[in-house]
Design a protein around this motif. Structure first.
Motif, short mmCIF file in Angstrom:
data_model
loop_
_atom_site.label_atom_id
_atom_site.label_comp_id
_atom_site.label_asym_id
_atom_site.label_seq_id
_atom_site.Cartn_x
_atom_site.Cartn_y
_atom_site.Cartn_z
N ASN A 1 0.81 -1.22 0.00
CA ASN A 1 0.00 0.00 0.00
C ASN A 1 0.83 1.27 0.00
OD1 ASN A 1 -2.45 -1.45 0.05
ND2 ASN A 1 -2.33 -1.65 2.28
N VAL A 2 2.16 1.12 -0.12
CA VAL A 2 3.04 2.28 -0.21
C VAL A 2 4.06 2.05 -1.31
CG1 VAL A 2 2.78 2.91 2.22
CG2 VAL A 2 4.63 1.38 1.53
N THR A 3 4.61 3.12 -1.84
CA THR A 3 5.69 3.04 -2.82
C THR A 3 6.85 3.90 -2.33
OG1 THR A 3 4.78 4.90 -4.09
CG2 THR A 3 4.11 2.67 -4.74
N THR A 4 8.06 3.48 -2.66
CA THR A 4 9.25 4.21 -2.27
C THR A 4 10.09 4.53 -3.50
OG1 THR A 4 9.33 3.20 -0.07
CG2 THR A 4 11.37 4.15 -0.90
N ALA A 5 10.51 5.78 -3.60
CA ALA A 5 11.34 6.22 -4.72
C ALA A 5 12.62 6.85 -4.18
CB ALA A 5 10.60 7.22 -5.59
N GLU A 6 13.72 6.59 -4.87
CA GLU A 6 15.01 7.16 -4.48
C GLU A 6 15.26 8.44 -5.28
OE1 GLU A 6 19.63 5.87 -5.13
OE2 GLU A 6 18.32 4.41 -4.14
N HIS A 7 15.73 9.47 -4.58
CA HIS A 7 16.07 10.73 -5.22
C HIS A 7 17.47 11.15 -4.83
CE1 HIS A 7 11.84 11.79 -6.42
NE2 HIS A 7 11.55 11.00 -5.39
N GLN A 8 18.16 11.83 -5.75
CA GLN A 8 19.44 12.46 -5.47
C GLN A 8 19.22 13.97 -5.56
OE1 GLN A 8 22.27 10.87 -4.65
NE2 GLN A 8 21.58 8.77 -5.04
N LEU A 9 19.45 14.67 -4.46
CA LEU A 9 19.18 16.10 -4.46
C LEU A 9 20.46 16.88 -4.23
CD1 LEU A 9 19.11 17.12 -1.16
CD2 LEU A 9 17.19 15.54 -1.23
N PRO A 10 20.46 18.15 -4.60
CA PRO A 10 21.68 18.95 -4.43
C PRO A 10 22.11 19.01 -2.97
CG PRO A 10 20.12 20.07 -5.87
CD PRO A 10 19.39 18.90 -5.28
N GLY A 11 23.37 18.75 -2.72
CA GLY A 11 23.90 18.81 -1.37
C GLY A 11 24.34 20.21 -1.01
N PRO A 12 24.96 20.38 0.16
CA PRO A 12 25.51 21.68 0.53
C PRO A 12 26.54 22.14 -0.49
CG PRO A 12 25.54 20.14 2.39
CD PRO A 12 25.20 19.33 1.18
N ALA A 13 26.83 23.42 -0.50
CA ALA A 13 27.78 23.97 -1.47
C ALA A 13 29.09 23.22 -1.44
CB ALA A 13 28.00 25.45 -1.19
N ALA B 1 29.60 20.08 -1.87
CA ALA B 1 29.48 18.71 -1.35
C ALA B 1 28.73 17.83 -2.34
CB ALA B 1 28.75 18.72 0.00
N PRO B 2 28.82 16.51 -2.18
CA PRO B 2 28.10 15.61 -3.08
C PRO B 2 26.59 15.74 -2.92
CG PRO B 2 29.80 14.45 -1.84
CD PRO B 2 29.66 15.79 -1.22
N GLU B 3 25.87 15.14 -3.88
CA GLU B 3 24.42 15.07 -3.76
C GLU B 3 24.02 14.24 -2.54
OE1 GLU B 3 23.31 13.43 -7.58
OE2 GLU B 3 22.70 15.42 -8.28
N VAL B 4 22.82 14.49 -2.06
CA VAL B 4 22.29 13.77 -0.90
C VAL B 4 21.21 12.80 -1.39
CG1 VAL B 4 21.10 13.98 1.32
CG2 VAL B 4 22.74 15.74 0.60
N ARG B 5 21.33 11.56 -0.99
CA ARG B 5 20.35 10.54 -1.36
C ARG B 5 19.22 10.53 -0.33
NH1 ARG B 5 20.29 5.04 0.56
NH2 ARG B 5 19.01 3.67 -0.75
N VAL B 6 17.99 10.51 -0.80
CA VAL B 6 16.84 10.38 0.08
C VAL B 6 15.91 9.31 -0.47
CG1 VAL B 6 16.93 12.77 0.90
CG2 VAL B 6 15.50 12.19 -1.07
N LEU B 7 15.16 8.69 0.43
CA LEU B 7 14.13 7.73 0.07
C LEU B 7 12.78 8.35 0.42
CD1 LEU B 7 15.72 4.43 1.45
CD2 LEU B 7 15.76 5.28 -0.91
N VAL B 8 11.93 8.50 -0.59
CA VAL B 8 10.62 9.13 -0.41
C VAL B 8 9.55 8.06 -0.50
CG1 VAL B 8 8.99 10.85 -1.25
CG2 VAL B 8 11.46 11.31 -1.34
N THR B 9 8.78 7.90 0.57
CA THR B 9 7.74 6.88 0.63
C THR B 9 6.39 7.56 0.76
OG1 THR B 9 9.23 5.31 1.71
CG2 THR B 9 6.87 4.88 1.93
N ARG B 10 5.40 7.06 -0.01
CA ARG B 10 4.07 7.65 0.05
C ARG B 10 3.02 6.56 -0.12
NH1 ARG B 10 3.40 11.98 -2.41
NH2 ARG B 10 1.16 11.74 -2.75
N PRO B 11 1.81 6.79 0.38
CA PRO B 11 0.73 5.81 0.18
C PRO B 11 0.36 5.71 -1.29
CG PRO B 11 0.18 7.40 1.92
CD PRO B 11 1.39 7.94 1.21
N THR B 12 0.07 4.51 -1.74
CA THR B 12 -0.31 4.34 -3.15
C THR B 12 -1.73 4.81 -3.42
OG1 THR B 12 -0.96 2.06 -2.64
CG2 THR B 12 1.24 2.40 -3.55
N GLN B 13 -2.58 4.78 -2.40
CA GLN B 13 -3.98 5.19 -2.56
C GLN B 13 -4.23 6.55 -1.94
OE1 GLN B 13 -5.98 3.37 -4.47
NE2 GLN B 13 -4.35 1.85 -4.71
#
Length: 317
Positions: free
Chosen positions: A48-60, A62-74
């Protein structure tokens, strides 16, 4: 001091599930490998949930920051509240993946989005790298709220152990930069005061199990780049060092009576209340560090229920 007789009977059997860390520069690589293979919670497999991986801009710089975003499918078409979550590990261990069973369950139960931050670890990345990674993730969550289906005015931050320490430091940083509003901070036995390592009057009934004062000293030295307890430590590294706690968001703190962080958490809760910050403190007798969310263990499930109630209230306040 031997405190095993004070451990809640249901938790006694769990002691063997935790490896003895004995952290040092020499043992850290092996401990990281062992901890990555240790699974204390079963996967959440409701579908009932989905998880997606994102790479977002890090601090000046610095490397990108990886996050896992989970949300309900319904999920409904309405924007959802969000929990930005920071994992534990003494500032030197762990990853964003380790709390996914919990976060997926929360996303389903509360109808929220969770954003788990894979911040850089010490000692390879000392302060301010880890907290700046977390701030980058918080700011990204706020800026991309529309794309993520998040209500930008209903963002809560939280974390466990060192993640709780980073969440507390992040709350101070976000307050002072005044760009991202926060509904609450949810702190599970947060690691917030390096001075515990050098306290000559340390509570003799805490810190025997899971996370000891020796491990604590290694974690703090790794984050700070020097021995803990010195003058001049930034509150964005150790939140308990902050002189002014006014203006922080409503705060939840949960901790066990045998946890090394017991006294520093009690003191922080008292200081928050004296600064006019709505705060609730839950102390669970017989619980040592790391018991949050243990299935089939009453103290772990109790803390989870209290956490969920406070989080739901923060989302709907």
């Amino acid at each position: 001091m031997n405190t095993r007789h004070l451990v809640d009977p249901q938790l006694t059997a769990m002691l063997d599930a935790f490896p003895v860390l004995n952290l040092s520069a020499q043992t850290l690589p092996q401990v990281r490998e062992e901890m990555a293979q240790l699974q204390l919670a079963p996967p959440h497999e409701s579908g009932n949930v989905t998880t997606a991986e994102h790479q977002l801009p890090g601090p000046a710089g610095a490397p990108e920051v990886r996050v896992l975003v989970t949300r309900p499918t319904q999920a409904s078409q309405e924007a959802l509240p969000a929990l930005v979550w920071i994992h534990g590990g003494g500032y030197v261990l762990g990853s964003a993946d380790q709390n996914q069973p919990l976060l997926e369950a929360l996303a389903e139960e509360l109808g929220c989005v969770t954003v788990s931050v894979d911040y850089r670890l010490a000692p390879e990345t000392p302060h301010p790298g880890p907290v700046e990674d977390c701030y980058a993730a918080l700011e990204w969550t706020h800026q991309k709220a529309g794309d993520l289906g998040i209500d930008a005015d209903r963002i809560v931050i939280g974390g466990e152990s060192a993640g709780g320490g980073l969440a507390a430091a992040l709350a101070l940083l976000a307050r002072d930069r005044a760009k991202v509003p926060m509904r609450a901070q949810m702190l599970i036995y947060p690691m917030i005061d390096d001075r515990t390592c050098t306290n000559p009057d340390l509570n003799p009934y805490v810190g025997e199990f899971v996370w000891t004062n020796r491990d604590n000293a290694f974690g703090w030295a790794s984050l700070l780049g020097h021995e803990p307890g010195r003058d001049g430590v930034s509150p964005y590294a150790a939140a308990a060092r902050a002189d002014d706690l006014a203006g922080l968001p409503p705060t939840f703190i949960g901790v066990g009576s045998l946890d090394l962080f017991l006294d520093e958490n009690i003191t922080y809760a008292q200081r928050l209340l004296r600064a006019g910050v709505p705060a609730e403190l839950h102390i669970h007798p017989g619980a040592f560090h790391g018991y949050f969310g243990f299935e089939g263990i009453e103290l772990g499930e109790r803390l989870r229920r209290e956490f969920v109630t406070a989080l739901r209230n923060a989302f709907t306040r």
